[in-house]
Each structure stands twice: as C-alpha cells, then as structure tokens.
Write an enzyme that holds these catalytic residues in place. Sequence first.
Site, mmCIF file in Angstrom:
data_model
loop_
_atom_site.group_PDB
_atom_site.id
_atom_site.type_symbol
_atom_site.label_atom_id
_atom_site.label_comp_id
_atom_site.label_asym_id
_atom_site.label_seq_id
_atom_site.Cartn_x
_atom_site.Cartn_y
_atom_site.Cartn_z
ATOM 1 N N SER A 194 5.598 3.399 -4.756
ATOM 2 C CA SER A 194 4.354 3.642 -5.482
ATOM 3 C C SER A 194 4.540 4.859 -6.392
ATOM 4 C CB SER A 194 3.211 3.818 -4.476
ATOM 5 O OG SER A 194 1.984 3.925 -5.147
ATOM 6 N N HIS A 221 3.581 -0.451 -6.897
ATOM 7 C CA HIS A 221 2.184 -0.411 -7.313
ATOM 8 C C HIS A 221 2.113 0.072 -8.748
ATOM 9 C CE1 HIS A 221 1.479 0.612 -2.818
ATOM 10 N NE2 HIS A 221 1.739 -0.670 -3.001
ATOM 11 N N MET A 315 2.172 7.314 -2.565
ATOM 12 C CA MET A 315 1.022 7.772 -1.798
ATOM 13 C C MET A 315 0.537 6.668 -0.883
ATOM 14 S SD MET A 315 -1.276 9.737 -4.505
ATOM 15 C CE MET A 315 -0.269 10.073 -5.905
ATOM 16 N N ASP A 318 1.103 2.004 2.584
ATOM 17 C CA ASP A 318 1.557 0.626 2.418
ATOM 18 C C ASP A 318 3.014 0.496 2.851
ATOM 19 O OD1 ASP A 318 1.531 -2.034 1.752
ATOM 20 O OD2 ASP A 318 1.882 -1.699 -0.391
#
Lengths: 381, 427
Positions: A194, A221, A315, A318
């Site tokens: 991410s 992401h 962050m 996940d």
Amino acid sequence: MFERVGPSDRVGRRRATIRVLVVDDSALVRQILLDVLSLDPRIEVVGVARNGVQAIEAARELDPDVITLDIEMPELTGLEALPHLRTVTDARVIVLSSIDDSDTMYQALALGAVDFVPKPKGRLTMSMGELCEQLQKTIRTAYRVSPGAIAIDGDTIARTMTAILERSASSGEEPPFESSPGAISKTAVAIAASTGGPPALERVFAGLSSSLPAAVLVVQHLPKGFSASLARRLSRAGSIPVVEAEEGMVLRNGCGYLAPHGAHMCVEIDGSGPHITFDHRLGPMHGVRPAADVLFESVVDVFGEMAVGVVLTGMGTDGAKSLRLMREAGGATVVQDEETSVVWGMPGAALREKATNRAVPIGNIPAEIRRAVRARELCDE
Amino acid sequence: MSEHAAYDQVFAEESGEFLAMVFDGLRGLERDPEDVTQIEAVFRGAHSLKGMSAAMGYVRSADLAGRMEDLMGHARDRRIRLTPEVLVAIGRAASALERLVEADIAGDTTAEVPSIDLDPGAFGARLSPAAGPDERRLVRVSVTLAEECSLKAVRAHVVIKRLSLMGEVTGSEPTATHLHEERFDRTFAVTLRTGASLEDLVAAATNVVEVEEASAEQLVVCEPESVLPTLSEMRKDALGEVGNIGAGHAATALSGLLGKRVALSQPELLVVPATEVPYAFGLENTLVAATFAHLSGSVGGGILAIATCEALLNLVDLTNGRPTDTTSALGPAEEELALKVGTALADAYVDAVSHLTGLPIDVSLSRFHLDRVSAILEQARADIAHDVPWAAFVRTTLSIEGQAMDVALVFIPDVVGLAALFDRLGV
C-alpha cells in the site's frame, strides 16, 4: 590527486589496448586489480583514483575506454560520481563493489554503468584467478559497447540485471532456474503493498527474472487509473512482464499480474489450470478494493504449500490475517522490515498475527522470493 | 608467496592509516557525539578495514571490522544514538582490531578476540529527532568557485553533500538540474535547516577544493501564526507519500496534455512549516512562473505549481515543435500554456490525494504569477487566509523528450484539512 600509471614495459606493441582507469579507495584492492589486469596483454591500466572526485578528474584527463568503479568511497561515492562521469567521458563504467544488493545494482545501471561485478566475498588474494577471468571478460565486453549506445532505458537495465543475476547465480551461490518461462504455474508468489508500495514493488521486480518458475500476483492499493502505468513501470523494472490482470487469464511462470482498481482479484483452478477471476460482489475490505486478504485466501486454496506470500510497506492491516493462513497451509511468508518501510502498518500487523517470522529489508525481498520458489520447485520434483 | 608478501606490506601500511582514521574519529565523537563528519569517518574506516582484511583472508579481523561498520552504519542513519556506552564499545572494538591486525600481519592466528557486544539492537533506543524545530534555523550558504574551476558541477555536488551532513538541505539556487548541467556562472547558494553554527557551515564549504569563497546567513523567518501542531515522523512520511503518488499522477496527466512522453525523477519530498516555505525553497533571486489554486471541500488551503522561467520557455518550444531557445519572452500564449500545464499538474495531484484518502477536494481556477518565489509564496499564504501550519513540497525533474525541467508542487493544506488527511491515512 589521481595517479597516472606509466606506460607499461610492453613498449612497441602494435595492437591497440583497452585503456582502463581503476577507481577504489583501498590501496590494497587497487594493487590487486593492477596485478590482475596486468595479466591481460589487451588491457592497459592508465590511471588509478581513490575517490569519486578523483575518478571524474582522471576520466577527463586520461580519457580511458573503461572505468572500474567502487561504490563506497569518500568525497563522492561511486553512485554519486556516475552522472558526472557520463558528462565528462565516453568511458564505459563497470561497477566493482562489495555492496551487491539488487537495489544498488539497479541504481548503478540506471545511472549509466554498463555492468556490475561483485567483489569476491572470500580471500581476494587467493581468488584472484577467478576474479581475473571474470573481470577481464567483463572489461572486454564493456569495451565493445559503443559509447553512444549506453542506453539507460528500462529494458536495457532489466536485461543487464537478469544477465548479472544469472551470472552470479551460475558462479556458485544460487543455481539458475531451469524451468521454461511461460509454463502453467505450480507455484504462485502473492504480494501485498500500500503506502510506499510502488517504489518498493519496483525494487522487488528489479531483482526477479522471467526465468522465475512461478507466477507473481500483486495487490497494490491505488486510486483508479493508476494500475496501467504501474504495470508498465514494474515491467520495465525487471524482466518479468507485468500486466493488469483480466478475467480468465491463466497463470504462467515468469509473468506478473497486477490487480486493477475496483474489484477483488482472486485465483481459481479448473481443467485449464489456475487462472484469474474477480469478485465484483464483495464490498471493499479494510476500506479498499482490491484487498490482499481476498487474493491471499484464494491463493492458499489453489496453491496451498506452493504459495509464497509477501507483505510490503503500507498502512493498515490488509494481508496480515490471510498471510497467517498461508503460513499455516505450509506456504512461505515474508514481510518488509520496519527500517525500509515507508509505513510499517501492514508488515507489522502480519508479524503480530504471527503470519511470518521473517522481516527483511526491501533489498533482500527478491532473494527471499527466489529462495522460497526454489525450495518449492525442488519439493515438487 | 613473494607476491603475497608484497600485499602484506600494502596491507600493513593501509590498515595503519584506516585504524588512525577510526581512532581520530572516535576522539572527535567523544567531544561531540553528533558530529556526522566523524561518524562518517569511523564508518568508512571500519568499512575499508573489513574489505581489506577479507581480501587478505584475515577472517577474524574482517568480522570484527564488519560488526563495527554495521553499528556505525546505524549511527550514521540515525537509527541509534552514540551514547557513551556505544562509544566505549566501539573504542574497545577498535583497540581489539588493532591488536588483531598486528597479529594477522605477524602470521599469528592464535590471538584471542575479546567478546564485545556490537549488536545495534543491544543499544536499542531509536534516536528521536535530534533538534526540535526551534533549535534548527534556516540558513542560506552562498558559494563562489574559483575562476579556473574546471569541474563546477562536481564541486557544487560535493559542497551540497557536505552541507547535507550538517542539516537538511531544502533548496538550491540555481536548481539541481542547472547545477548538474553547469548552467551557472561561479556562484550558487544552498538553503538548509540546521543546528550547526554559521562558521562551521562556511568552513565545511570552503574546505572543498576550488571553492574560493563562502558565506552563510541566517534567514529571517516570520513566527508561525499559531503554535505548530507537532508532526511525527510517521505523519511526515505519510504526507510525503501522498505527495509521491500525486507527483506520479501529475506527470501522467502532463504526458496526456502534451502528447509527449514525460519521465519523472524520484520526487524529492519535504515537509516544512508553512512560514518557512518562501525561504526554504532556495530560489531567492530567480524569476519563476507559477500557478496558484485554492482548495476547498474537505481539505482547504492551496496548491502551487512552480517552474523556472527558463523551464517554461523550453516547454513552450517543445510543445510547438520548435528548437530550444526559440522563444525568449513570455507573452499571452505562453501564459496560457503555463496555466494549462499548471492546472493539469495541480488537478492531477489533488485528484490523487482525494482518491487515496476518499476526501472530496475541489480545486479553484488557477491564476498565473510571474515573480520571485518568495513573493509568490507570501501571496499564496495571504490568499489562503486560513491557518496553514505545514506545507509539503514535492520537487522533481520532468524529462520531456530528453529535456530536463525542474518543477515543484507545493501542497498547502489548512489545519482542518491536515487533520482530516491524517485521519484518513490512519496515522
């Protein structure tokens, strides 16, 4: 000041020699290199320099054909000197360094070095024969590169990286992969990233080659519209072609699949082999879609112990829970360490979930992946 | 064997030099444990000793030197603090290494290696930011190179590197690309945030070969309007990363607008108090072209896209398919192109931030400015009228068809918007 090395005693030679400038901050290493290179009648060392600034001065003054360049040096390091060297000389630069992580290698090539030779790890004075052969060969090859043709586009870097990695692999530590690229995958590497992910992914792909006997699946992401350009960047980083994944694509070795924005990417298997599918109904998980947890769980289902899971900087949490499932199913798992992560959320969460016990710097992730894939390839035989 | 004896001689001499470098560095660090030049010296000494010992096959020396290098590497990257305990451990290791190297040279392989714990983990405590914002001032160092200086770009690079060891370099005049391409006369200036004294900064710069003269002045920065909310390293990183993603998106947008391939250098990210922005930028005396847009919605504040006039003129020529340096003055058509490009960059940037965080942000129409950086930034801050504590710079070099152009985006969220961003980013 740098030192000129006087004309050798081979006075009167007709044949043109390759004029070499040796750059290293250690007198001992310089001496060893001079001795090694003096064994090749086609090579003439015309000067030695002990730091980056001297290297630039010497290159301008002596106009060598080839420069061997150390990395860790006072004043300007090898990497800092490289852009200046390119403006003052046409010489082909070979980086010769004990710092041989794929990241440094990538940077050196991106800055215009034509090749990279890791310094032998053991006793240099005893492994001179080996170094000798390797270095002379590299210098002769570099000499044949036309100065105008030093391109630092992604494709060239990727090809050179692959060649270097394969060469160092064949010289001992890591045997090369034998599988044929493009075969239907029995092993899958699934990567989650991410915040800070795109540059981290570039480093990972820079250290992998298309001979990897596994498919590489990536969830990063990203806002909508980013995935096509990221796939292009990742393809350029190494020799693995990375595409935006599409429904039904069969997973093939040495290929990369990036999850596009807006749907959860999964894998499933039927008669045609493992392939990509999307779950459009499932809503965002952890506030994101695609989520790594969805991909990882499907990878565990399809590949079981033949799965390799990687969680990079980012962050949130996940990927943490599903990485644990992967570990429990016998897959290999590794996360990026705190030091090199931009945000140590996801890797930290995975560690807390006991999804892995390996947290390594980003530069070591490609080696971890290769090792895990190799172990699975061996088990499979 | 005779060949090996020759190497023994070189090794003996050189190891002596590097050991001396390590000991000198350690003495310096006893006086000032924060002296980065000395930290660097000890690190490099240990690194060289490791390499040389390994080359000779002296594995125990190589191992000890390697562990010293590793620990000093942690200090160099500010991951551990050089407490007296650490310095004592390194000092003991250096003495042990000296004895070990002597034994190696004498062919004695039985010398005992004392066990010294050099594991960075043993010295735990992560270094908190050394000096708070109040101790670090904004300083501009002006440097003049000697008239006969033949490697101006290299000297400038070395000066900036030395200064960056003493503080955080925030800008240079001319910009980095111009320095690298030697597109400057003999003088350049570097702006940095630092706790070092003006004398030390001048000394560091004048120590570089072919530097004729250097001077340093503290920049007068107006007091922040309110007490700055503290910004943790993690939040700085997060804000920086937002900038990183935004810059990539902005380059893609520009590529679409111009129909040309646009490559982007690794963006340089900087988060500074907004009051410092006009000064920290570095381009004190250069005329720049800028577009400014207001932000509203969940994040208020403003965004600026800045390029040097020269970069803009080059861009005009490129866009019109004319050779560089054809256009020499900015007219209405050039202004319009600048507005279009600035708007595209700012929109794409804000769009990326908005998507990443899920916060709706609106961008007003951009206005064009042609002025000195400080004037433009002062104006921008006045225009925003809200409290804007921190600003994020994203500086990068766009390469359009081989032409390098330095551009910067300055993202100045207001205090409410900043809180919303951090909330969404989860930091």
